[in-house]
Design a protein around this motif. Structure first.
Motif, PDB file in Angstrom:
ATOM      1  N   PRO A   1      -1.565   1.503  13.082  1.00  0.00           N
ATOM      2  CA  PRO A   1      -1.994   2.181  11.853  1.00  0.00           C
ATOM      3  C   PRO A   1      -0.962   3.219  11.413  1.00  0.00           C
ATOM      4  O   PRO A   1      -0.324   3.866  12.232  1.00  0.00           O
ATOM      5  N   GLY A   2      -0.809   3.370  10.118  1.00  0.00           N
ATOM      6  CA  GLY A   2       0.100   4.362   9.574  1.00  0.00           C
ATOM      7  C   GLY A   2       1.474   3.821   9.227  1.00  0.00           C
ATOM      8  O   GLY A   2       2.199   4.432   8.462  1.00  0.00           O
ATOM      9  N   ARG A   3       1.858   2.680   9.778  1.00  0.00           N
ATOM     10  CA  ARG A   3       3.183   2.124   9.486  1.00  0.00           C
ATOM     11  C   ARG A   3       3.259   1.616   8.048  1.00  0.00           C
ATOM     12  O   ARG A   3       4.304   1.733   7.418  1.00  0.00           O
ATOM     13  N   LEU A   4       2.160   1.043   7.531  1.00  0.00           N
ATOM     14  CA  LEU A   4       2.154   0.568   6.155  1.00  0.00           C
ATOM     15  C   LEU A   4       2.311   1.749   5.197  1.00  0.00           C
ATOM     16  O   LEU A   4       3.083   1.688   4.239  1.00  0.00           O
TER      17      LEU A   4
ATOM     18  N   GLY B   1       2.641   1.205 -10.785  1.00  0.00           N
ATOM     19  CA  GLY B   1       2.118   1.936  -9.637  1.00  0.00           C
ATOM     20  C   GLY B   1       2.269   1.149  -8.352  1.00  0.00           C
ATOM     21  O   GLY B   1       2.515  -0.056  -8.370  1.00  0.00           O
ATOM     22  N   VAL B   2       2.090   1.849  -7.228  1.00  0.00           N
ATOM     23  CA  VAL B   2       2.187   1.245  -5.896  1.00  0.00           C
ATOM     24  C   VAL B   2       1.054   1.813  -5.056  1.00  0.00           C
ATOM     25  O   VAL B   2       0.788   3.014  -5.098  1.00  0.00           O
ATOM     26  N   SER B   3       0.379   0.942  -4.312  1.00  0.00           N
ATOM     27  CA  SER B   3      -0.680   1.420  -3.432  1.00  0.00           C
ATOM     28  C   SER B   3      -0.760   0.550  -2.186  1.00  0.00           C
ATOM     29  O   SER B   3      -0.012  -0.403  -2.040  1.00  0.00           O
ATOM     30  N   LEU B   4      -1.673   0.892  -1.292  1.00  0.00           N
ATOM     31  CA  LEU B   4      -1.913   0.127  -0.085  1.00  0.00           C
ATOM     32  C   LEU B   4      -3.057  -0.844  -0.356  1.00  0.00           C
ATOM     33  O   LEU B   4      -3.983  -0.525  -1.084  1.00  0.00           O
TER      34      LEU B   4
ATOM     35  N   MET C   1       9.021   1.906  -8.027  1.00  0.00           N
ATOM     36  CA  MET C   1       8.669   2.499  -9.320  1.00  0.00           C
ATOM     37  C   MET C   1       9.849   2.491 -10.290  1.00  0.00           C
ATOM     38  O   MET C   1       9.664   2.551 -11.504  1.00  0.00           O
ATOM     39  N   ALA C   2      11.068   2.398  -9.771  1.00  0.00           N
ATOM     40  CA  ALA C   2      12.259   2.362 -10.620  1.00  0.00           C
ATOM     41  C   ALA C   2      12.431   1.009 -11.317  1.00  0.00           C
ATOM     42  O   ALA C   2      13.207   0.895 -12.262  1.00  0.00           O
TER      43      ALA C   2
ATOM     44  N   ARG D   1       5.733   5.071   1.492  1.00  0.00           N
ATOM     45  CA  ARG D   1       6.436   6.325   1.162  1.00  0.00           C
ATOM     46  C   ARG D   1       7.946   6.112   1.064  1.00  0.00           C
ATOM     47  O   ARG D   1       8.597   6.647   0.176  1.00  0.00           O
ATOM     48  N   ARG D   2       8.498   5.317   1.991  1.00  0.00           N
ATOM     49  CA  ARG D   2       9.940   5.067   1.986  1.00  0.00           C
ATOM     50  C   ARG D   2      10.403   4.267   0.769  1.00  0.00           C
ATOM     51  O   ARG D   2      11.529   4.433   0.315  1.00  0.00           O
TER      52      ARG D   2
END
Length: 111
Positions: A41-44, A63-66, A56-57, A49-50
């Motif tokens: 968990p948390g790697r996605l 938009g971007v989400s999980l 977005m460019a 974030r990276r």
């Protein structure tokens, strides 16, 4: 009687799916015989974030989400202004699949 050497087992389960999968106890899944174990968990979220700024460019990305793939695996979801943008969006980011959703233009209203 069929001349086939292969006889389906009476306990076999068949489904109408492009790529059948079998959930396993480890939280991963097997697709067409290839095992996949879900990352910790948390790697996605870290992958999001990276890569969010670069995604977005891309002109037309709103938009971007999980989220999840159609079979329940973890994925990044990229929201698109229209279908023409999809060809410019990568199919994977940091090893995670990218799902796209056409939303139209998103305007943020600030209060």
């Amino acid at each position: 009687m069929s001349n086939s050497k292969f006889v389906p087992a009476p306990y076999a389960v068949f489904e109408d799916a492009a790529m059948p999968y079998l959930p396993d106890e480890a939280g991963g899944y097997a697709v067409a015989g290839l095992a996949h174990v879900a990352p910790p968990p948390g790697r996605l979220e870290a992958a999001k974030r990276r890569n969010e700024r670069a995604l977005m460019a891309i002109d037309g990305v709103e938009g971007v989400s999980l989220g999840q793939t159609a079979i329940g695996g973890e994925a990044l979801v990229v929201y698109l202004r229209d279908a023409s943008v999809k060809r410019r969006v990568p199919s994977q980011v940091d090893g995670y699949p990218v799902e796209t959703s056409i939303t139209g233009q998103i305007d943020i209203q600030r209060c």
